[in-house]
Design a protein around this motif. Structure first.
Motif, mmCIF file in Angstrom:
data_model
loop_
_atom_site.group_PDB
_atom_site.id
_atom_site.type_symbol
_atom_site.label_atom_id
_atom_site.label_comp_id
_atom_site.label_asym_id
_atom_site.label_seq_id
_atom_site.Cartn_x
_atom_site.Cartn_y
_atom_site.Cartn_z
ATOM 1 N N GLN A 1 -5.586 45.025 22.180
ATOM 2 C CA GLN A 1 -4.668 44.431 22.609
ATOM 3 C C GLN A 1 -3.713 45.862 23.068
ATOM 4 O OE1 GLN A 1 -3.614 41.136 22.712
ATOM 5 N NE2 GLN A 1 -6.087 40.743 22.171
ATOM 6 N N GLU A 2 -2.664 46.085 24.193
ATOM 7 C CA GLU A 2 -1.694 46.538 24.666
ATOM 8 C C GLU A 2 -1.113 47.323 23.431
ATOM 9 O OE1 GLU A 2 1.978 46.975 27.285
ATOM 10 O OE2 GLU A 2 0.980 44.451 27.357
ATOM 11 N N LEU A 3 -0.855 48.559 23.888
ATOM 12 C CA LEU A 3 0.068 49.145 22.872
ATOM 13 C C LEU A 3 1.186 49.071 23.166
ATOM 14 C CD1 LEU A 3 -2.271 51.714 21.149
ATOM 15 C CD2 LEU A 3 -1.696 49.438 19.847
ATOM 16 N N LYS A 4 2.140 48.943 22.529
ATOM 17 C CA LYS A 4 3.710 49.148 22.662
ATOM 18 C C LYS A 4 4.317 50.386 22.499
ATOM 19 C CE LYS A 4 8.280 46.887 23.184
ATOM 20 N NZ LYS A 4 8.864 45.283 23.082
ATOM 21 N N SER A 5 4.893 50.663 22.871
ATOM 22 C CA SER A 5 5.859 51.836 21.857
ATOM 23 C C SER A 5 7.505 52.316 22.464
ATOM 24 C CB SER A 5 5.549 53.819 22.579
ATOM 25 O OG SER A 5 4.479 53.861 23.212
ATOM 26 N N SER A 6 7.826 52.388 21.117
ATOM 27 C CA SER A 6 9.250 52.152 20.373
ATOM 28 C C SER A 6 10.186 53.622 19.852
ATOM 29 C CB SER A 6 9.917 50.652 20.133
ATOM 30 O OG SER A 6 9.196 50.965 18.499
ATOM 31 N N PRO A 7 10.825 53.685 20.155
ATOM 32 C CA PRO A 7 11.763 55.570 19.642
ATOM 33 C C PRO A 7 11.859 55.011 18.498
ATOM 34 C CG PRO A 7 12.812 54.388 21.003
ATOM 35 C CD PRO A 7 12.005 53.261 21.848
ATOM 36 N N VAL A 8 11.691 55.610 16.408
ATOM 37 C CA VAL A 8 12.386 55.363 15.598
ATOM 38 C C VAL A 8 14.197 56.551 15.198
ATOM 39 C CG1 VAL A 8 12.065 55.556 13.328
ATOM 40 C CG2 VAL A 8 9.843 54.219 15.211
ATOM 41 N N VAL A 9 14.793 55.870 15.482
ATOM 42 C CA VAL A 9 15.563 57.740 15.309
ATOM 43 C C VAL A 9 16.101 57.340 14.385
ATOM 44 C CG1 VAL A 9 17.833 58.046 16.326
ATOM 45 C CG2 VAL A 9 16.015 56.600 17.494
ATOM 46 N N THR A 10 16.575 58.481 13.639
ATOM 47 C CA THR A 10 16.696 58.764 12.150
ATOM 48 C C THR A 10 17.586 60.212 12.442
ATOM 49 O OG1 THR A 10 14.627 58.861 11.157
ATOM 50 C CG2 THR A 10 16.693 60.379 10.284
ATOM 51 N N VAL A 11 19.338 59.757 11.969
ATOM 52 C CA VAL A 11 20.349 60.694 12.574
ATOM 53 C C VAL A 11 20.818 61.560 10.854
ATOM 54 C CG1 VAL A 11 22.998 60.416 12.320
ATOM 55 C CG2 VAL A 11 21.512 59.180 13.964
ATOM 56 N N ILE A 12 20.515 62.953 10.800
ATOM 57 C CA ILE A 12 20.625 63.435 10.048
ATOM 58 C C ILE A 12 22.334 64.218 9.202
ATOM 59 C CG2 ILE A 12 19.688 65.190 8.532
ATOM 60 C CD1 ILE A 12 17.524 64.354 9.183
ATOM 61 N N HIS A 13 23.446 63.538 8.985
ATOM 62 C CA HIS A 13 24.597 64.799 8.748
ATOM 63 C C HIS A 13 23.850 65.770 7.122
ATOM 64 C CE1 HIS A 13 27.530 62.281 10.952
ATOM 65 N NE2 HIS A 13 26.038 60.986 10.868
ATOM 66 N N LEU B 1 20.017 58.933 7.608
ATOM 67 C CA LEU B 1 19.889 57.696 8.205
ATOM 68 C C LEU B 1 19.373 57.282 9.498
ATOM 69 C CD1 LEU B 1 23.792 57.314 9.380
ATOM 70 C CD2 LEU B 1 22.556 56.264 7.141
ATOM 71 N N THR B 2 18.141 55.981 9.047
ATOM 72 C CA THR B 2 17.058 55.502 10.030
ATOM 73 C C THR B 2 17.209 54.155 10.262
ATOM 74 O OG1 THR B 2 15.014 56.685 8.858
ATOM 75 C CG2 THR B 2 15.007 55.558 10.086
ATOM 76 N N LEU B 3 17.506 54.439 11.669
ATOM 77 C CA LEU B 3 18.361 52.817 12.438
ATOM 78 C C LEU B 3 16.808 51.782 12.834
ATOM 79 C CD1 LEU B 3 20.276 54.477 14.923
ATOM 80 C CD2 LEU B 3 20.591 51.976 13.481
ATOM 81 N N SER B 4 16.381 50.674 12.201
ATOM 82 C CA SER B 4 15.358 49.575 12.141
ATOM 83 C C SER B 4 15.398 49.585 14.167
ATOM 84 C CB SER B 4 15.581 48.752 12.363
ATOM 85 O OG SER B 4 16.927 48.007 12.938
ATOM 86 N N PRO B 5 13.634 49.445 14.377
ATOM 87 C CA PRO B 5 13.394 49.185 15.323
ATOM 88 C C PRO B 5 13.780 48.455 16.380
ATOM 89 C CG PRO B 5 11.364 48.528 14.054
ATOM 90 C CD PRO B 5 12.662 49.034 13.186
ATOM 91 N N THR C 1 19.276 47.340 15.160
ATOM 92 C CA THR C 1 20.381 46.524 14.574
ATOM 93 C C THR C 1 20.901 46.590 13.376
ATOM 94 O OG1 THR C 1 18.954 44.837 13.957
ATOM 95 C CG2 THR C 1 19.605 44.917 15.924
ATOM 96 N N GLU C 2 20.396 47.657 12.657
ATOM 97 C CA GLU C 2 20.744 47.777 11.033
ATOM 98 C C GLU C 2 19.646 48.948 10.691
ATOM 99 O OE1 GLU C 2 19.403 44.254 9.047
ATOM 100 O OE2 GLU C 2 16.849 44.848 9.662
ATOM 101 N N PHE C 3 19.991 49.278 9.535
ATOM 102 C CA PHE C 3 19.452 50.607 9.221
ATOM 103 C C PHE C 3 17.687 50.455 8.192
ATOM 104 C CE2 PHE C 3 24.217 52.654 8.662
ATOM 105 C CZ PHE C 3 23.296 53.484 9.568
ATOM 106 N N SER C 4 17.205 50.984 8.628
ATOM 107 C CA SER C 4 15.813 50.357 7.776
ATOM 108 C C SER C 4 15.794 51.406 6.715
ATOM 109 C CB SER C 4 14.789 50.843 8.386
ATOM 110 O OG SER C 4 14.636 51.814 8.632
ATOM 111 N N SER C 5 16.308 52.191 6.876
ATOM 112 C CA SER C 5 16.900 52.929 5.078
ATOM 113 C C SER C 5 17.691 54.097 5.171
ATOM 114 C CB SER C 5 16.034 54.511 5.044
ATOM 115 O OG SER C 5 15.580 55.230 6.481
#
Length: 267
Positions: A113-125, A148-152, A155-159
């Motif tokens: 199946q086709e692989l879709k790449s998406s960024p996972v962003v974590t912001v660290i203060h 703070l890690t954003l969801s894919p 729209t929210e934080f995954s952690s």
């Protein structure tokens, strides 16, 4: 520079906005003027508010950390008044790529199946605080990290985690101040920090603990001897002599610090 950061973020998070940002940045970011106000104006007029990039930029605001800081302040400040250690607030943005197998819009584990790449962003203060009291006996520093890690879907934080990752004391900080700070920060310790606490124990505290334990024995079961000594003596006696010498040295240092501080005030 702000323009470089914006274009780099757009390139990795939302490439479709890259050309718009590159063309509009020169119209907003000038050599002179308040860069903060210029960026605010740029975000409001150019960056779509519902975009992924906007979600990441909101995480850079110090307001995002405020709820966690309020909770920490309520737990720590009353017994350990602290203040900002200027120039220590740093923000890091970590971007990694996550690959998912997509089939007609649904997650699939089927092969080929086709692989879709998406960024996972974590912001660290990351920031340091220090004791408000200038008395060397009460001096301390500690460092916290808000991750703070954003969801894919952005729209929210995954952690979201808030931890104290380090703390330290001055050479003359008293045992009461040390114990009080450790107790207040304990609930915020990052896993693994406890393993490093032993390195923060003062030599005089170790000596006092040894004396207390050894004095529980009725007889001086442990003695020490050196060729320069007339005879062997109980180790407890040697420890007490070392303890007195250490305390006298600390008193000398404290008096010198007070004298230097008074001379500075007079100037």
């Amino acid at each position: 520079q702000a323009s470089d950061i914006l274009t780099t973020l757009a390139r990795h998070i939302e490439p479709e906005l890259l050309s718009l940002i590159e063309s509009e940045i020169p119209n907003f970011i000038k050599q002179d003027g308040d860069v903060g106000e210029q960026l605010k104006d740029f975000f409001e007029k150019i960056i779509p508010p519902q975009s992924n990039l906007a979600a990441v930029l909101k995480c850079l605001s110090t307001d995002i950390v405020y709820p966690a800081l309020v909770r920490m302040r309520q737990a720590v400040f009353e017994k350990n008044p602290f203040k900002d250690l200027q120039g220590t607030w740093h923000i890091k943005i970590a971007i990694r790529t996550k690959k998912s197998v997509i089939n007609d819009g649904n997650l699939s584990t089927q092969p080929n199946q086709e692989l879709k790449s998406s960024p996972v962003v974590t912001v660290i203060h990351r920031k340091k605080e220090r004791s408000r009291d200038e008395d060397p006996i009460k001096y301390f520093e500690f460092e916290w990290v808000n991750t703070l890690t954003l969801s894919p879907r952005f729209t929210e934080f995954s952690s979201a985690r808030f931890n104290v990752v380090d703390f330290s004391f001055g050479e003359n900080t008293g045992s009461k101040a040390r114990k009080q700070l450790r107790s207040s920060l304990k609930q915020f310790y990052k896993p693994g920090l406890v393993r490093n606490i032993a390195t923060l124990v003062r030599p005089q505290d170790i000596i006092a603990s040894l004396i207390e334990r050894m004095e529980k024995f009725k007889d001086p079961v442990l003695t020490a001897y050196h060729p320069h000594m007339a005879h062997s003596v109980p180790v407890t006696l040697l420890l007490k002599s070392l303890q007195r010498a250490w305390e006298e040295n600390l008193r000398t240092v404290r008096l010198k610090n007070k004298k230097d501080q008074k001379q500075t005030e007079d100037i």
